[in-house]
Design a protein around this motif. Structure first.
Motif, PDB file in Angstrom:
ATOM      1  N   PHE A 217       0.883  -1.369   0.031  1.00  0.00           N
ATOM      2  CA  PHE A 217      -0.055  -0.014  -0.167  1.00  0.00           C
ATOM      3  C   PHE A 217       0.975   1.319   0.052  1.00  0.00           C
ATOM      4  CE2 PHE A 217      -2.285   3.615   2.168  1.00  0.00           C
ATOM      5  CZ  PHE A 217      -3.251   3.616   1.346  1.00  0.00           C
ATOM      6  N   ARG A 218       0.592   2.056  -0.833  1.00  0.00           N
ATOM      7  CA  ARG A 218       1.037   3.530  -0.996  1.00  0.00           C
ATOM      8  C   ARG A 218      -0.027   4.403  -1.080  1.00  0.00           C
ATOM      9  NH1 ARG A 218       5.715   3.386  -5.584  1.00  0.00           N
ATOM     10  NH2 ARG A 218       4.944   5.518  -5.489  1.00  0.00           N
ATOM     11  N   ASP A 219       0.175   5.768  -0.414  1.00  0.00           N
ATOM     12  CA  ASP A 219      -0.974   6.655  -0.606  1.00  0.00           C
ATOM     13  C   ASP A 219      -1.093   7.252  -1.878  1.00  0.00           C
ATOM     14  OD1 ASP A 219      -2.905   8.140   1.245  1.00  0.00           O
ATOM     15  OD2 ASP A 219      -1.830   9.859   0.634  1.00  0.00           O
ATOM     16  N   ASP A 220      -0.110   7.209  -2.818  1.00  0.00           N
ATOM     17  CA  ASP A 220      -0.388   7.544  -4.242  1.00  0.00           C
ATOM     18  C   ASP A 220      -0.469   6.616  -5.249  1.00  0.00           C
ATOM     19  OD1 ASP A 220       2.310   6.511  -3.801  1.00  0.00           O
ATOM     20  OD2 ASP A 220       3.234   7.807  -5.155  1.00  0.00           O
ATOM     21  N   MET A 221      -1.114   5.392  -4.667  1.00  0.00           N
ATOM     22  CA  MET A 221      -1.405   4.252  -5.630  1.00  0.00           C
ATOM     23  C   MET A 221      -2.586   3.971  -5.968  1.00  0.00           C
ATOM     24  SD  MET A 221       0.196   0.149  -5.162  1.00  0.00           S
ATOM     25  CE  MET A 221       1.734   0.617  -5.542  1.00  0.00           C
ATOM     26  N   ILE A 222      -3.128   4.174  -6.699  1.00  0.00           N
ATOM     27  CA  ILE A 222      -4.703   3.822  -7.281  1.00  0.00           C
ATOM     28  C   ILE A 222      -5.288   2.810  -6.975  1.00  0.00           C
ATOM     29  CG2 ILE A 222      -6.309   4.636  -9.015  1.00  0.00           C
ATOM     30  CD1 ILE A 222      -4.552   6.431 -10.318  1.00  0.00           C
ATOM     31  N   PHE A 223      -4.622   1.655  -7.500  1.00  0.00           N
ATOM     32  CA  PHE A 223      -4.977   0.240  -7.326  1.00  0.00           C
ATOM     33  C   PHE A 223      -3.576  -0.619  -7.226  1.00  0.00           C
ATOM     34  CE2 PHE A 223      -4.975   0.251 -11.959  1.00  0.00           C
ATOM     35  CZ  PHE A 223      -4.400  -0.717 -12.257  1.00  0.00           C
ATOM     36  N   TRP A 224      -3.763  -1.860  -6.460  1.00  0.00           N
ATOM     37  CA  TRP A 224      -2.835  -2.720  -6.358  1.00  0.00           C
ATOM     38  C   TRP A 224      -3.498  -4.103  -6.925  1.00  0.00           C
ATOM     39  CZ3 TRP A 224      -1.738  -6.616  -3.005  1.00  0.00           C
ATOM     40  CH2 TRP A 224      -0.551  -7.473  -3.081  1.00  0.00           C
ATOM     41  N   LYS A 225      -2.952  -5.127  -7.428  1.00  0.00           N
ATOM     42  CA  LYS A 225      -3.563  -6.408  -7.796  1.00  0.00           C
ATOM     43  C   LYS A 225      -2.820  -7.654  -7.016  1.00  0.00           C
ATOM     44  CE  LYS A 225      -4.344  -6.953 -12.124  1.00  0.00           C
ATOM     45  NZ  LYS A 225      -4.086  -7.333 -13.546  1.00  0.00           N
ATOM     46  N   TRP A 226      -3.697  -8.176  -6.196  1.00  0.00           N
ATOM     47  CA  TRP A 226      -3.046  -9.440  -5.637  1.00  0.00           C
ATOM     48  C   TRP A 226      -3.363 -10.825  -6.671  1.00  0.00           C
ATOM     49  CZ3 TRP A 226      -4.913 -14.318  -4.089  1.00  0.00           C
ATOM     50  CH2 TRP A 226      -3.989 -14.985  -3.036  1.00  0.00           C
ATOM     51  N   SER A 227      -2.343 -11.204  -7.046  1.00  0.00           N
ATOM     52  CA  SER A 227      -2.299 -12.276  -8.269  1.00  0.00           C
ATOM     53  C   SER A 227      -1.389 -13.112  -8.025  1.00  0.00           C
ATOM     54  CB  SER A 227      -2.451 -11.451  -9.443  1.00  0.00           C
ATOM     55  OG  SER A 227      -1.102 -10.887  -9.824  1.00  0.00           O
ATOM     56  N   ASN A 228      -1.526 -14.389  -9.210  1.00  0.00           N
ATOM     57  CA  ASN A 228      -0.700 -15.348  -9.243  1.00  0.00           C
ATOM     58  C   ASN A 228      -0.541 -16.277  -7.808  1.00  0.00           C
ATOM     59  OD1 ASN A 228      -0.001 -14.707 -12.022  1.00  0.00           O
ATOM     60  ND2 ASN A 228       1.578 -13.080 -11.315  1.00  0.00           N
ATOM     61  N   ARG A 229      -1.643 -16.302  -7.008  1.00  0.00           N
ATOM     62  CA  ARG A 229      -1.381 -17.145  -6.094  1.00  0.00           C
ATOM     63  C   ARG A 229      -2.937 -17.666  -5.844  1.00  0.00           C
ATOM     64  NH1 ARG A 229       0.967 -12.838  -1.834  1.00  0.00           N
ATOM     65  NH2 ARG A 229       0.300 -11.424  -3.790  1.00  0.00           N
ATOM     66  N   GLU A 230      -2.969 -18.874  -5.353  1.00  0.00           N
ATOM     67  CA  GLU A 230      -4.249 -19.544  -4.907  1.00  0.00           C
ATOM     68  C   GLU A 230      -4.777 -19.408  -3.492  1.00  0.00           C
ATOM     69  OE1 GLU A 230      -3.441 -23.890  -5.208  1.00  0.00           O
ATOM     70  OE2 GLU A 230      -3.725 -23.683  -7.434  1.00  0.00           O
ATOM     71  N   ILE A 231      -6.156 -19.018  -3.387  1.00  0.00           N
ATOM     72  CA  ILE A 231      -6.662 -18.994  -2.065  1.00  0.00           C
ATOM     73  C   ILE A 231      -7.208 -20.224  -1.668  1.00  0.00           C
ATOM     74  CG2 ILE A 231      -8.912 -17.887  -1.000  1.00  0.00           C
ATOM     75  CD1 ILE A 231      -8.660 -15.621  -3.246  1.00  0.00           C
ATOM     76  N   LYS A 232      -6.730 -20.469  -0.517  1.00  0.00           N
ATOM     77  CA  LYS A 232      -6.994 -22.093   0.071  1.00  0.00           C
ATOM     78  C   LYS A 232      -7.952 -21.857   1.290  1.00  0.00           C
ATOM     79  CE  LYS A 232      -2.957 -23.732  -2.135  1.00  0.00           C
ATOM     80  NZ  LYS A 232      -1.633 -24.419  -1.777  1.00  0.00           N
TER      81      LYS A 232
END
Length: 327
Positions: free
Chosen positions: A17-32
């Protein structure tokens, strides 16, 4: 089995997280089974599967993925976690706040004007505000190919078209090219509407645009200041007299050889001549007012002095000096 289940557990959260970041993607991992979703204040979590939005979670807090998240996703309600199986999805974390960005022209914008054939070189600065308002468009245009997006990315896109928009709206709304600040509200409103059209297809909207100041080249700004000064004084002659008087009173006009002495003498003579001229004009006006107000004598009575030459009357009907009738 509990030991292996804990090995598979993970936390789905905005890790970078950064205050100047509009979005960030959690990816390439499995939810278990046993995974947790953490949503912090000012964040939305968008679950994406095969490029399609499965669900949007807006309330901050900590949630169990298998018992609180999966049952509410549109096409994954029937998914069952196995002993050694997981589900691969992407989670897009979106910063929901309104961003404020400072802007300024890097180079002068040449505004066409009859006064200057080459155009009026003007710089400007201010702020603009924007926020994300359409997740579908955001994913389709940007998040589908990027893992994160910064405020600077939007700023670059905005400033790339800002010069053209400034030229357009200053030319349209800048009724007084030497006092653009008076029309800054109308100019800013037009630019905001055009900028909104530039980024609306990317899932964002311009919520505000302000022009803090317009800046002219030094030579033109000096000319504007001098013109304003002349207007305040009334005319150029009075402005010069006041400037010279102020210089003498403040000591800024000092001797510097014969040339300076001669300039001082001329300045003094000009002031003295102007004072004498004003005095003469005042005396002449006073004499005219007195003559107009002087009584001419009652009808049928002889005047004490001849109205023509001013000779004292001796009681005769005619002036002994010029022959003017005295009755």
């Amino acid at each position: 089995m509990s030991f292996f289940r804990n090995q598979f557990a993970n936390v789905v959260e905005w890790e970078e997280f950064r205050d100047d970041m509009i979005f960030w993607k959690w990816s390439n991992r499995e939810i278990k089974k046993g995974s947790k979703l953490i949503i912090r204040p000012g964040q939305d979590a968008v679950f994406i599967s095969h490029g399609k939005i499965e669900g949007i979670f807006e309330n901050e807090g900590e949630y169990s993925v298998d018992s609180q998240i999966i049952p509410f996703l549109s096409t994954l309600k029937g998914f069952k976690f196995g002993f050694n199986s997981g589900m691969r999805v992407e989670v897009l974390f979106v910063n929901t706040k309104e961003f404020t960005v400072k802007w300024g022209t890097q180079n002068p914008v040449l505004i066409p004007t009859p006064e200057l054939p080459g155009g009026m070189p003007i710089r400007a600065n201010g702020t603009f505000n924007f926020k994300v308002n359409d997740y579908v468009a955001l994913i389709d245009k940007i998040a589908g190919i990027k893992d994160s997006y910064l405020v600077d990315d939007v700023k670059i896109r905005i400033t790339s078209v800002l010069d053209q928009l400034l030229m357009k709206w200053i030319s349209r709304e800048g009724k007084d090219m030497f006092n653009l600040q008076a029309n800054s509200f109308d100019i800013a409103r037009g630019i905001r509407e055009d900028l909104d059209m530039q980024i609306i297809d990317s899932g964002m909207t311009i919520t505000g645009f302000n022009v803090m100041s317009f800046n002219y080249p030094k030579e033109i700004q000096d000319m504007i200041n001098k013109t304003a000064s002349h207007g305040m004084v009334g005319n150029l002659q009075k402005y010069q007299q006041i400037s010279m008087t102020d210089g003498m009173a403040s000591g800024n006009v000092k001797g510097g050889g014969a040339a300076a002495d001669m300039a001082g003498m001329m300045m003094g003579m000009n002031i003295a001549n102007e004072m004498m001229k004003n005095m003469n004009q005042g005396q002449q006006a006073q004499g005219e007012n007195q003559a107009a107000a002087a009584p001419s004598g009652a009808p049928g009575q002889k005047a004490n002095f001849c109205p023509n030459c001013g000779t004292k009357s001796t009681g005769a009907n005619f002036c002994s000096h010029c022959g003017q009738k005295l009755v």
